[in-house]
Design a protein around this motif. Structure first.
Motif: not given
Length: 58
Positions: A14-17, A45-58
């Motif tokens: 999911l992070i890669e996608a 873009k802002a919403a997806l970047e927020k989700a990506l950040t949360q995934l990376k820090t989980a």
């Protein structure tokens, strides 16, 4: 709030996608002539970047 139960492998996919899609989205934003459409893309873009950040820090 929504919670997802992902395996480490699923999380990485999911992070890669998201990273790939965000890269393409940056080009689309730059090439868009319509100001309204550009703003919607920036919000996306802002919403997806927020989700990506949360995934990376989980």
């Amino acid at each position: 709030m929504i919670q997802l139960d992902l395996s480490e492998k699923e999380r990485n996919h999911l992070i890669e996608a998201l990273e790939s899609y965000l890269s393409d989205l940056r080009y689309e934003i730059a090439d868009t002539d319509s100001a309204d459409f550009r703003e919607r893309l920036k919000e996306k873009k802002a919403a997806l970047e927020k989700a990506l950040t949360q995934l990376k820090t989980a």
